[in-house]
Design a protein around this motif. Sequence first.
Motif, PDB file in Angstrom:
ATOM      1  N   LEU A 198      -9.615 -22.484  -1.223  1.00  0.00           N
ATOM      2  CA  LEU A 198      -8.472 -21.970  -0.389  1.00  0.00           C
ATOM      3  C   LEU A 198      -7.212 -22.356  -0.663  1.00  0.00           C
ATOM      4  O   LEU A 198      -6.179 -21.528  -0.518  1.00  0.00           O
ATOM      5  N   PHE A 199      -7.069 -23.490  -0.959  1.00  0.00           N
ATOM      6  CA  PHE A 199      -5.722 -24.041  -1.078  1.00  0.00           C
ATOM      7  C   PHE A 199      -4.870 -23.619  -2.046  1.00  0.00           C
ATOM      8  O   PHE A 199      -3.647 -23.152  -2.227  1.00  0.00           O
ATOM      9  N   VAL A 200      -5.552 -23.431  -3.402  1.00  0.00           N
ATOM     10  CA  VAL A 200      -5.187 -23.264  -4.622  1.00  0.00           C
ATOM     11  C   VAL A 200      -4.446 -21.638  -4.586  1.00  0.00           C
ATOM     12  O   VAL A 200      -3.086 -21.561  -4.797  1.00  0.00           O
ATOM     13  N   PRO A 201      -5.132 -20.734  -4.133  1.00  0.00           N
ATOM     14  CA  PRO A 201      -4.441 -19.423  -4.187  1.00  0.00           C
ATOM     15  C   PRO A 201      -3.445 -19.296  -3.225  1.00  0.00           C
ATOM     16  O   PRO A 201      -2.256 -18.673  -3.189  1.00  0.00           O
ATOM     17  N   THR A 202      -3.715 -19.989  -1.923  1.00  0.00           N
ATOM     18  CA  THR A 202      -2.788 -19.696  -0.604  1.00  0.00           C
ATOM     19  C   THR A 202      -1.285 -20.396  -1.055  1.00  0.00           C
ATOM     20  O   THR A 202      -0.393 -19.746  -0.840  1.00  0.00           O
ATOM     21  N   ILE A 203      -1.305 -21.672  -1.691  1.00  0.00           N
ATOM     22  CA  ILE A 203      -0.314 -22.368  -1.955  1.00  0.00           C
ATOM     23  C   ILE A 203       0.571 -21.723  -3.046  1.00  0.00           C
ATOM     24  O   ILE A 203       1.651 -21.452  -3.016  1.00  0.00           O
ATOM     25  N   THR A 204      -0.243 -21.231  -3.946  1.00  0.00           N
ATOM     26  CA  THR A 204       0.520 -20.510  -5.342  1.00  0.00           C
ATOM     27  C   THR A 204       1.118 -19.127  -4.449  1.00  0.00           C
ATOM     28  O   THR A 204       2.218 -19.030  -5.132  1.00  0.00           O
ATOM     29  N   VAL A 205       0.340 -18.432  -3.744  1.00  0.00           N
ATOM     30  CA  VAL A 205       1.187 -17.194  -3.365  1.00  0.00           C
ATOM     31  C   VAL A 205       2.001 -17.588  -2.462  1.00  0.00           C
ATOM     32  O   VAL A 205       3.282 -17.072  -2.411  1.00  0.00           O
ATOM     33  N   GLY A 206       2.062 -18.724  -1.580  1.00  0.00           N
ATOM     34  CA  GLY A 206       3.047 -19.139  -0.544  1.00  0.00           C
ATOM     35  C   GLY A 206       4.407 -19.613  -1.452  1.00  0.00           C
ATOM     36  O   GLY A 206       5.673 -19.273  -1.283  1.00  0.00           O
ATOM     37  N   VAL A 207       4.041 -20.462  -2.513  1.00  0.00           N
ATOM     38  CA  VAL A 207       5.174 -20.939  -3.010  1.00  0.00           C
ATOM     39  C   VAL A 207       6.070 -19.807  -3.985  1.00  0.00           C
ATOM     40  O   VAL A 207       7.334 -19.868  -4.018  1.00  0.00           O
ATOM     41  N   TYR A 253       7.834 -17.873  -1.405  1.00  0.00           N
ATOM     42  CA  TYR A 253       9.165 -18.651  -0.786  1.00  0.00           C
ATOM     43  C   TYR A 253      10.080 -18.404  -2.005  1.00  0.00           C
ATOM     44  O   TYR A 253      11.420 -18.197  -1.650  1.00  0.00           O
ATOM     45  N   MET A 254       9.858 -18.813  -3.141  1.00  0.00           N
ATOM     46  CA  MET A 254      11.002 -18.735  -3.978  1.00  0.00           C
ATOM     47  C   MET A 254      11.558 -17.359  -4.357  1.00  0.00           C
ATOM     48  O   MET A 254      12.671 -17.190  -4.548  1.00  0.00           O
ATOM     49  N   GLU A 255      10.646 -16.219  -4.174  1.00  0.00           N
ATOM     50  CA  GLU A 255      11.196 -14.992  -4.304  1.00  0.00           C
ATOM     51  C   GLU A 255      12.088 -14.474  -3.129  1.00  0.00           C
ATOM     52  O   GLU A 255      12.976 -13.967  -3.246  1.00  0.00           O
ATOM     53  N   ALA A 256      11.554 -15.148  -1.990  1.00  0.00           N
ATOM     54  CA  ALA A 256      12.502 -14.787  -0.844  1.00  0.00           C
ATOM     55  C   ALA A 256      13.839 -15.545  -0.773  1.00  0.00           C
ATOM     56  O   ALA A 256      14.967 -15.122  -0.637  1.00  0.00           O
ATOM     57  N   LYS A 257      13.624 -16.779  -1.111  1.00  0.00           N
ATOM     58  CA  LYS A 257      15.064 -17.545  -1.330  1.00  0.00           C
ATOM     59  C   LYS A 257      15.765 -16.879  -2.727  1.00  0.00           C
ATOM     60  O   LYS A 257      17.091 -16.830  -2.246  1.00  0.00           O
ATOM     61  N   GLY A 258      15.371 -16.547  -3.450  1.00  0.00           N
ATOM     62  CA  GLY A 258      16.017 -15.756  -4.639  1.00  0.00           C
ATOM     63  C   GLY A 258      16.789 -14.385  -4.046  1.00  0.00           C
ATOM     64  O   GLY A 258      18.003 -14.327  -4.288  1.00  0.00           O
ATOM     65  N   ASN A 303      13.010 -20.665   4.771  1.00  0.00           N
ATOM     66  CA  ASN A 303      12.472 -22.038   5.322  1.00  0.00           C
ATOM     67  C   ASN A 303      11.572 -21.744   6.242  1.00  0.00           C
ATOM     68  O   ASN A 303      10.410 -22.350   6.470  1.00  0.00           O
ATOM     69  N   THR A 304      12.178 -20.693   7.201  1.00  0.00           N
ATOM     70  CA  THR A 304      10.920 -20.232   8.240  1.00  0.00           C
ATOM     71  C   THR A 304       9.765 -19.762   7.824  1.00  0.00           C
ATOM     72  O   THR A 304       8.718 -19.936   8.252  1.00  0.00           O
ATOM     73  N   VAL A 305       9.634 -18.841   6.645  1.00  0.00           N
ATOM     74  CA  VAL A 305       8.493 -18.352   6.223  1.00  0.00           C
ATOM     75  C   VAL A 305       7.596 -19.596   5.678  1.00  0.00           C
ATOM     76  O   VAL A 305       6.551 -19.602   5.682  1.00  0.00           O
TER      77      VAL A 305
END
Length: 580
Positions: free
Chosen positions: A19-28, A31-36, A195-197
Amino acid sequence: MRIFSSIKGKLLLFSLLLLFVPTITVGVFSYMEAKGSLNAVGEQLIQNSVHDAMQLVEQVYSEVENGNLTKEEGQEHLKEKLIGPLQDDGTRQLTNKVDLGEYGYLYILDANGILVGHVNREGDSLWDDKDENGDYFIRDVIDAANKGGAFTYYDFALPDGTGEAEKLTYSVTFEPWDWVIVSGSYLQDFNAPANTVLKTMFITIVITSIICVGAVMLFANHIAVPLRKLMVDARRVAEGDLTSTFEETTRKDEVGALTRHFSHMVQHLKVVISGVNDTTTTIQGASANLLAVAEETTAYGDDILYAADEVAKGTMRQAEQTDEARHMTDVLSAQIETLQQQNEVMATNAHVMQASSEEGRQNVEELERLSTTTVSQVDDMRATIEALQQKVQQVDVIVGSITMISAQTNLLALNASIEAARAGEHGKGFAVVAEEVRKLADETNSATQLAQQTLENISEHTESVTTKMHATVNVVAQQQHAVRTTEKSFYDVEEALHHVADAMSHIAQTIGTLQQTQQNFATTIHSIAEISQHHTGMVQEVNASVDEQQRAVAVITDASNALTDDLLMLQEAVQQFRVK
């Protein structure tokens, strides 16, 4: 960490990882894509605000050039449009509605870093201000503007005083007024949606994890409960209790199959244990008979070994004596060989000495010839030196005559000078001639004195050489006597070496006879040794056969004893199982 050693813990851990590995990977990555993307949008907004400001500046500049406004009025008008109106305290009220984030705004610099237009620091110089990395950020902003417009990143204090944050600016130069138009904002103002995301993603992961843990716990109990019951039954079987009965399971998965196979294994184990009990009794009787036969075979082997041992002792004594005789033969052979080598060395040395003696005698004869020649040459030199002494004495007499003539000439020159002085003016020419004659007489006198001293030195050296010549003659005479004596000694040595060579030849013949005798003796000893070794080998083969037989009997005995012990242990082990 004991919880993760069970199946339930492992399933829980594996599920959480899935659960955590794919979710955190996709989330990170999200987040990086949105931030960029937001940073790119922020850069575009800041750049557009500067371009809009530049259009306004150019419009006002055209009004100033056309004479509709003064330069001061035009510049103040621009400051009010880009920033806000000037207040009594020297600050400006920010009225520009350009969306540059919470703390974003436009400001104006000159080429020296002085704030020409600013919200609250108008007139201040930022030329020497540094960020926390020690960089002159305003100089970088001006350099970017001079390059035709570019972005600049640096850390700057937040207006609320909570610390520093990374700030982004875009600057261009307006050359007619030597202005730098700058638009800037903090990156965190653009990154707020990202950051909200991130927060939403974290809450989603927590809620999903709680639901997942509950579902995994239910699934793990469905697998772990029958496995724990099967583990209890396996522990009872390990303790020897085969009386357990197993309930029929209706499960169709691997756990149900494992339970059914375990029940069948216990039933087969009961049958095997019963059969082992019957078989051990039969094997014990056969093992007892095998031990009796082995004991009788061991007794016969001991008698054979005793007889073979006696034969071996006699053979060993014969072999020891043979080895001793062979050793003495080898020592004698080595001594004869050494004697032969020494005799060859002596013969070689004798021939070398003969050649050296002959060469020495020839050298002495040559030395005697050269010594005679030296005596003749020394006599010739002595005669020459004596003649030289006579010539020196004759030259000395001539030099004396020249000295006397020089003195008389000097006296005549002096008298001529006196007469020339009496003659007055008519005698001056004669006086000059007289003076020259006097000088010539003086020079002749000096030369004759130098020649006389040289002759005296030659005479002294000639007498010294004559003395040394006499000594040399005596030495040469003694040398001739020593040479004749040495020549006679060389003749005596040469004759003695001929006698030594003859003796070496007789010794070599004797050594050859000794070697032939030693070789015959060694051949006889070797034959005796081979016979002893053959007897010893036969005895050893007999001993080896008996030893092998006894070892085989011992192996059988040990195997029988081990079999008996194993049967007892097997009976004890089987008795631990309760099948009824």
